[in-house]
Design a protein around this motif. Structure first.
Motif, PDB file in Angstrom:
ATOM      1  N   ARG A  69       0.988  -1.105   0.000  1.00 39.36           N
ATOM      2  CA  ARG A  69       0.250  -0.285   0.109  1.00 39.36           C
ATOM      3  C   ARG A  69       1.199   1.046  -0.286  1.00 39.36           C
ATOM      4  O   ARG A  69       2.370   1.199   0.197  1.00 39.36           O
ATOM      5  CB  ARG A  69      -1.727  -0.254   1.091  1.00 39.36           C
ATOM      6  CG  ARG A  69      -0.054   0.224   2.558  1.00 39.36           C
ATOM      7  CD  ARG A  69      -1.055   0.672   3.780  1.00 39.36           C
ATOM      8  NE  ARG A  69      -1.241   1.999   3.258  1.00 39.36           N
ATOM      9  CZ  ARG A  69      -2.291   3.272   3.302  1.00 39.36           C
ATOM     10  NH1 ARG A  69      -3.121   2.845   4.319  1.00 39.36           N
ATOM     11  NH2 ARG A  69      -2.222   4.580   3.140  1.00 39.36           N
ATOM     12  N   LYS A  74      -2.738  11.946  -1.576  1.00 39.33           N
ATOM     13  CA  LYS A  74      -3.359  11.762  -0.332  1.00 39.33           C
ATOM     14  C   LYS A  74      -4.506  12.585  -0.404  1.00 39.33           C
ATOM     15  O   LYS A  74      -4.366  14.275   0.019  1.00 39.33           O
ATOM     16  CB  LYS A  74      -2.274  11.780   0.604  1.00 39.33           C
ATOM     17  CG  LYS A  74      -0.870  11.565   0.877  1.00 39.33           C
ATOM     18  CD  LYS A  74      -0.876   9.892   0.934  1.00 39.33           C
ATOM     19  CE  LYS A  74      -2.252   9.598   2.291  1.00 39.33           C
ATOM     20  NZ  LYS A  74      -2.427   8.025   2.114  1.00 39.33           N
ATOM     21  N   GLN A 125      -8.034   2.189  -5.028  1.00 42.43           N
ATOM     22  CA  GLN A 125      -8.096   2.407  -3.170  1.00 42.43           C
ATOM     23  C   GLN A 125      -9.034   3.415  -3.031  1.00 42.43           C
ATOM     24  O   GLN A 125      -8.850   4.521  -4.015  1.00 42.43           O
ATOM     25  CB  GLN A 125      -7.085   2.810  -2.398  1.00 42.43           C
ATOM     26  CG  GLN A 125      -7.666   2.658  -0.731  1.00 42.43           C
ATOM     27  CD  GLN A 125      -6.414   3.134   0.651  1.00 42.43           C
ATOM     28  OE1 GLN A 125      -5.446   1.933  -0.097  1.00 42.43           O
ATOM     29  NE2 GLN A 125      -6.346   3.991   1.282  1.00 42.43           N
ATOM     30  N   THR A 128     -12.077   7.602   2.833  1.00 41.39           N
ATOM     31  CA  THR A 128     -13.190   7.251   3.515  1.00 41.39           C
ATOM     32  C   THR A 128     -13.585   8.644   2.741  1.00 41.39           C
ATOM     33  O   THR A 128     -14.977   9.366   2.831  1.00 41.39           O
ATOM     34  CB  THR A 128     -12.403   7.216   4.732  1.00 41.39           C
ATOM     35  OG1 THR A 128     -13.592   7.389   6.155  1.00 41.39           O
ATOM     36  CG2 THR A 128     -11.318   8.589   5.343  1.00 41.39           C
ATOM     37  N   ARG A 129     -12.804   9.297   3.155  1.00 39.43           N
ATOM     38  CA  ARG A 129     -13.715  10.748   2.400  1.00 39.43           C
ATOM     39  C   ARG A 129     -14.478  10.792   1.655  1.00 39.43           C
ATOM     40  O   ARG A 129     -14.601  11.569   0.765  1.00 39.43           O
ATOM     41  CB  ARG A 129     -12.421  12.086   2.632  1.00 39.43           C
ATOM     42  CG  ARG A 129     -11.949  12.274   4.021  1.00 39.43           C
ATOM     43  CD  ARG A 129     -10.817  12.799   3.984  1.00 39.43           C
ATOM     44  NE  ARG A 129     -10.141  12.810   5.213  1.00 39.43           N
ATOM     45  CZ  ARG A 129      -9.406  11.648   5.692  1.00 39.43           C
ATOM     46  NH1 ARG A 129      -9.092  10.926   5.188  1.00 39.43           N
ATOM     47  NH2 ARG A 129      -9.088  11.997   6.882  1.00 39.43           N
ATOM     48  N   LYS A 150     -13.223   1.694   0.824  1.00 43.30           N
ATOM     49  CA  LYS A 150     -12.976   2.634   2.285  1.00 43.30           C
ATOM     50  C   LYS A 150     -14.353   2.795   3.079  1.00 43.30           C
ATOM     51  O   LYS A 150     -14.903   3.742   2.230  1.00 43.30           O
ATOM     52  CB  LYS A 150     -12.016   2.705   3.151  1.00 43.30           C
ATOM     53  CG  LYS A 150     -10.542   2.314   2.571  1.00 43.30           C
ATOM     54  CD  LYS A 150      -9.573   3.137   3.043  1.00 43.30           C
ATOM     55  CE  LYS A 150      -9.288   2.971   3.963  1.00 43.30           C
ATOM     56  NZ  LYS A 150      -7.410   3.927   4.868  1.00 43.30           N
ATOM     57  N   ARG A 180     -12.488   0.913   8.741  1.00 41.35           N
ATOM     58  CA  ARG A 180     -10.924   1.364   8.547  1.00 41.35           C
ATOM     59  C   ARG A 180     -12.020   2.050  10.336  1.00 41.35           C
ATOM     60  O   ARG A 180     -10.383   3.583  10.065  1.00 41.35           O
ATOM     61  CB  ARG A 180     -10.957   2.096   7.799  1.00 41.35           C
ATOM     62  CG  ARG A 180     -11.787   3.164   7.226  1.00 41.35           C
ATOM     63  CD  ARG A 180     -12.085   4.593   7.668  1.00 41.35           C
ATOM     64  NE  ARG A 180     -11.396   5.684   7.436  1.00 41.35           N
ATOM     65  CZ  ARG A 180     -11.037   6.466   8.761  1.00 41.35           C
ATOM     66  NH1 ARG A 180     -12.050   6.773   9.567  1.00 41.35           N
ATOM     67  NH2 ARG A 180     -10.173   7.159   8.100  1.00 41.35           N
ATOM     68  N   HIS A 215      -5.848   2.997  11.139  1.00 48.15           N
ATOM     69  CA  HIS A 215      -6.259   4.021  10.654  1.00 48.15           C
ATOM     70  C   HIS A 215      -7.696   4.184  11.642  1.00 48.15           C
ATOM     71  O   HIS A 215      -8.025   5.080  12.241  1.00 48.15           O
ATOM     72  CB  HIS A 215      -7.194   4.934   9.336  1.00 48.15           C
ATOM     73  CG  HIS A 215      -6.581   5.287   8.425  1.00 48.15           C
ATOM     74  ND1 HIS A 215      -5.166   4.210   7.586  1.00 48.15           N
ATOM     75  CD2 HIS A 215      -5.471   6.138   7.820  1.00 48.15           C
ATOM     76  CE1 HIS A 215      -4.651   5.126   7.232  1.00 48.15           C
ATOM     77  NE2 HIS A 215      -4.600   6.287   7.116  1.00 48.15           N
TER      78      HIS A 215
HETATM   79  C1  PEP Z   1      -5.038   6.041   4.015  1.00 48.07           C
HETATM   80  O1  PEP Z   1      -4.976   4.533   3.040  1.00 48.07           O
HETATM   81  O2  PEP Z   1      -4.003   6.396   4.180  1.00 48.07           O
HETATM   82  C2  PEP Z   1      -5.758   6.681   4.222  1.00 48.07           C
HETATM   83  C3  PEP Z   1      -5.699   7.854   3.785  1.00 48.07           C
HETATM   84  O3  PEP Z   1      -6.970   5.867   4.597  1.00 48.07           O
HETATM   85  P1  PEP Z   1      -8.312   6.389   5.070  1.00 48.07           P
HETATM   86  O4  PEP Z   1      -9.234   7.362   3.748  1.00 48.07           O
HETATM   87  O5  PEP Z   1      -8.867   5.359   5.651  1.00 48.07           O
HETATM   88  O6  PEP Z   1      -8.657   7.876   6.229  1.00 48.07           O
END
Ligand code: PEP
Ligand code: MN
Length: 293
Positions: A69, A74, A125, A128-129, A150, A180, A215
């Motif tokens: 991963r 980001k 991926q 979450t947002r 997620k 998560r 997380h």
């Molecule tokens: C991540 O996997 O680094 C991440 C940003 O996760 P999440 O979207 O669950 O906060």
């Protein structure tokens, strides 16, 4: 099955479990997610440099991870936080795959990124947002790669499955669900790991379910315990943050494991994975919460 759940989830016909549906197994090269293996995905929160990623890839592969991963794009809550290396980060991940044979999971944040990210990633991926970013979900429906979806930090399981259904309806049945942690009133952990989400999701859906203990915990010392809980409750794998020097990480250092901590976590998981395996053989429906048909 709890009759309440049946009505609540059965409208998601492509992802809901029915008496006739088999558990889906998502295949990524020679890796099967949702089958009998417990698949560990590990690596840094963010791709920071080639050296950081290559060293981490080698360390996690040696400890038993199958998938690397690392975020090149980001999604950060703060505009002052490190935003990722973008396409340079994707190229670094590609090198790590060539060097180690690990498959790559990395995040696509917007529909515009999907085509480019899909050139480099084995699994896309959704953070979450972004769980409710419907144009992104639609675009992932025809990206040709499995999707790791997620759970939104304030999303119900019904809403998570709604998003999974959108990806499936758009043409992509290869969705892996990821618990998560969710926002609650508790402040001692970054999020609250909703461990019950695993058996609920496995009861109402045929999709594989993995857990991200990093997380959820927010602190590295809790990650191994949450990982053990995930293994025995029947999750199909883990998504774990690992960094060569967690204290120097540009993002999520507090919850990242060092190489040694990751190795120890993997070793300590062994007896729990043996219990998981035994339980699957004796009573498949116990672990798979509803059984393999
Ligand atoms: C991540 O996997 O680094 C991440 C940003 O996760 P999440 O979207 O669950 O906060
Ligand atoms: Mn992170």
């Amino acid at each position: 099955m709890n009759p309440r759940w049946n009505g609540q989830f059965s409208r998601f016909d492509l992802v809901a479990k029915t008496s006739a549906s088999c558990r889906s197994v998502v295949r990524v090269r020679d890796i099967e997610i949702g089958g009998s293996d417990f698949v560990v995905m590990a690596g840094p929160c963010a791709v920071e440099s080639e050296d950081q990623v290559l060293r981490t890839a080698e360390a996690v592969a040696e400890a038993g991870a199958r998938i690397l991963r690392g975020g090149a794009y980001k999604p950060r809550s703060s505009p002052y936080a490190f935003q990722g290396l973008g396409v340079e980060g994707l190229k670094i991940l590609h090198k790590a795959r060539q060097a180690t044979g690990l498959a790559i999971v990395t995040e696509a944040m917007s529909e515009e990124d999907v085509e480019l990210v899909a050139e480099y990633a084995d699994i896309m991926q959704v953070g979450t947002r972004s769980m409710e970013n419907y144009s992104l979900l639609e675009a992932l429906g025809h990206c040709g790669r499995p999707v790791l979806l997620k759970r939104g930090m304030t999303a119900t399981l019904e809403e998570l499955l709604c998003s999974a259904q959108i990806v499936a309806t758009a043409g992509n049945p290869d969705v892996i669900l990821c618990e998560r942690g969710i926002r609650t009133f508790e402040t001692s952990t970054r999020n609250t790991l909703d461990i019950a989400a695993v058996p609920v999701l496995k009861t109402v859906s045929h999709l594989p379910v993995i857990v991200d203990p990093s997380h959820a915990a927010g602190v590295s010392c809790l990650v191994p315990a949450l990982a053990r809980a995930a293994a025995v409750i029947g999750a199909d794998g883990l998504l774990v943050e690992v960094h060569p020097h967690p204290e120097q990480a540009l993002s999520d250092g507090e919850q990242s494991l060092s190489f040694r901590e990751f190795r120890d976590m993997m070793d300590d998981l062994e007896p729990y994975l043996a219990i998981r395996q035994q339980a699957r053989q004796l009573r498949p429906q116990l672990v798979a919460a509803g059984g393999t048909h």
